[in-house]
Scaffold this motif. Structure first.
Motif, PDB file in Angstrom:
ATOM      1  N   VAL A 135     -15.990 -27.604  51.879  1.00 28.23           N
ATOM      2  CA  VAL A 135     -16.985 -28.545  52.422  1.00 28.23           C
ATOM      3  C   VAL A 135     -16.665 -28.851  53.882  1.00 28.23           C
ATOM      4  O   VAL A 135     -17.562 -28.845  54.743  1.00 28.23           O
ATOM      5  N   TRP A 136     -15.387 -29.080  54.191  1.00 27.09           N
ATOM      6  CA  TRP A 136     -14.982 -29.382  55.566  1.00 27.09           C
ATOM      7  C   TRP A 136     -15.342 -28.227  56.497  1.00 27.09           C
ATOM      8  O   TRP A 136     -15.891 -28.443  57.589  1.00 27.09           O
ATOM      9  N   ALA A 137     -15.038 -26.994  56.094  1.00 29.77           N
ATOM     10  CA  ALA A 137     -15.326 -25.826  56.939  1.00 29.77           C
ATOM     11  C   ALA A 137     -16.830 -25.675  57.156  1.00 29.77           C
ATOM     12  O   ALA A 137     -17.274 -25.317  58.261  1.00 29.77           O
ATOM     13  N   SER A 138     -17.612 -25.944  56.136  1.00 26.06           N
ATOM     14  CA  SER A 138     -19.071 -25.856  56.270  1.00 26.06           C
ATOM     15  C   SER A 138     -19.584 -26.889  57.271  1.00 26.06           C
ATOM     16  O   SER A 138     -20.425 -26.583  58.134  1.00 26.06           O
ATOM     17  N   ALA A 155     -23.369 -18.529  68.853  1.00 27.58           N
ATOM     18  CA  ALA A 155     -23.372 -18.981  67.459  1.00 27.58           C
ATOM     19  C   ALA A 155     -22.716 -17.948  66.544  1.00 27.58           C
ATOM     20  O   ALA A 155     -21.944 -18.297  65.654  1.00 27.58           O
ATOM     21  N   ILE A 156     -23.007 -16.689  66.770  1.00 31.41           N
ATOM     22  CA  ILE A 156     -22.414 -15.629  65.932  1.00 31.41           C
ATOM     23  C   ILE A 156     -20.904 -15.559  66.155  1.00 31.41           C
ATOM     24  O   ILE A 156     -20.130 -15.466  65.201  1.00 31.41           O
ATOM     25  N   ILE A 157     -20.485 -15.618  67.403  1.00 30.32           N
ATOM     26  CA  ILE A 157     -19.048 -15.557  67.713  1.00 30.32           C
ATOM     27  C   ILE A 157     -18.313 -16.761  67.117  1.00 30.32           C
ATOM     28  O   ILE A 157     -17.262 -16.618  66.493  1.00 30.32           O
ATOM     29  N   ILE A 162     -14.774 -19.174  63.186  1.00 32.53           N
ATOM     30  CA  ILE A 162     -14.467 -20.228  62.213  1.00 32.53           C
ATOM     31  C   ILE A 162     -14.235 -19.614  60.833  1.00 32.53           C
ATOM     32  O   ILE A 162     -13.303 -19.987  60.127  1.00 32.53           O
ATOM     33  N   GLY A 163     -15.059 -18.641  60.465  1.00 30.22           N
ATOM     34  CA  GLY A 163     -14.887 -17.976  59.171  1.00 30.22           C
ATOM     35  C   GLY A 163     -13.550 -17.260  59.071  1.00 30.22           C
ATOM     36  O   GLY A 163     -12.820 -17.404  58.084  1.00 30.22           O
ATOM     37  N   GLY A 169      -6.268 -19.255  57.522  1.00 26.17           N
ATOM     38  CA  GLY A 169      -5.635 -20.518  57.107  1.00 26.17           C
ATOM     39  C   GLY A 169      -5.460 -20.596  55.606  1.00 26.17           C
ATOM     40  O   GLY A 169      -4.414 -21.031  55.113  1.00 26.17           O
ATOM     41  N   THR A 170      -6.478 -20.147  54.874  1.00 28.89           N
ATOM     42  CA  THR A 170      -6.385 -20.141  53.408  1.00 28.89           C
ATOM     43  C   THR A 170      -5.291 -19.196  52.943  1.00 28.89           C
ATOM     44  O   THR A 170      -4.525 -19.510  52.033  1.00 28.89           O
ATOM     45  N   GLY A 171      -5.215 -18.028  53.575  1.00 27.05           N
ATOM     46  CA  GLY A 171      -4.167 -17.068  53.220  1.00 27.05           C
ATOM     47  C   GLY A 171      -2.772 -17.619  53.472  1.00 27.05           C
ATOM     48  O   GLY A 171      -1.874 -17.493  52.635  1.00 27.05           O
ATOM     49  N   ILE A 172      -2.584 -18.240  54.624  1.00 31.64           N
ATOM     50  CA  ILE A 172      -1.281 -18.836  54.949  1.00 31.64           C
ATOM     51  C   ILE A 172      -0.954 -19.965  53.977  1.00 31.64           C
ATOM     52  O   ILE A 172       0.172 -20.057  53.484  1.00 31.64           O
TER      53      ILE A 172
END
Length: 196
Positions: A135-138, A155-157, A162-163, A169-172
């Protein structure tokens, strides 16, 4: 003859007492060695928590303050982000330092229960934290893209950045989570092995 038997029995008792003391001493030494190993393994978790508290949190605060000052995120998002980071670090501290406190003072079976509880609490923290992060990332993506919608390439960059940042970050976070759980698993196995 009876005197010899009595002397032999006394000698056997003394030898048995010496052997018993040596075995107890060996168990005490094994337990002390295990506690030293446990303490060394837990130092990594302590270092990680203090790095998050004294390095990661200030860096995030400065980065998101810059985003706020340049108008890329709102004040509410900045405050909410800092509160979420503080709460997450607080939970890490609580799970690993407060709930884990005293494992060194207790007997090994109680210490084992403390380590099992720490593992369960970390799993609960991940289960709750993952949806919050999504939710925070969205919201972060939405806030950042609202900054300048006129430039499609921007916007694409930004969206891609961010993605990718969220995935990295999730992997770490997952690797750190696995390492913490692995440390607790090793300690629990060593306690179980010693108690066999």
């Amino acid at each position: 003859m009876e005197k010899n038997n009595i002397n032999d029995m006394d000698e056997l008792r003394q030898q048995f007492a010496i052997l018993t003391e040596k075995i107890k001493s060996q168990q005490i030494n094994n337990e002390r060695l295990l506690r030293t190993v446990m303490q060394n393994k837990m130092k990594w978790i302590d270092k990680y928590i203090y790095i998050k508290l004294f390095l990661l949190m200030p860096l995030l605060a400065l980065m998101f303050l810059y985003f706020y000052q340049t108008g890329k995120v709102s004040l509410y998002f900045y405050i909410t982000t800092m509160l979420l980071v503080a709460v997450e670090i607080g939970f890490d501290f609580f799970i690993n330092k407060v709930l884990g406190k005293g494992w060194l003072k207790h007997d090994l079976l109680t210490s084992r229960q403390i380590f099992v509880k720490m593992k369960k609490n970390r799993i609960n923290q991940m289960v709750v934290g993952i949806p919050i992060c999504i939710v925070w990332a969205s919201i972060f993506l939405f806030e950042f893209l609202n900054y300048d919608l006129s430039d499609r390439a921007y916007a694409i960059i930004i969206g891609t950045g961010i993605g990718i940042g969220c995935l990295v970050g999730t992997g770490i976070a997952f690797l750190i989570f696995r390492k913490m759980q692995h440390i607790n698993d090793e300690i629990i196995k060593e306690i179980d092995h010693l108690k066999e």
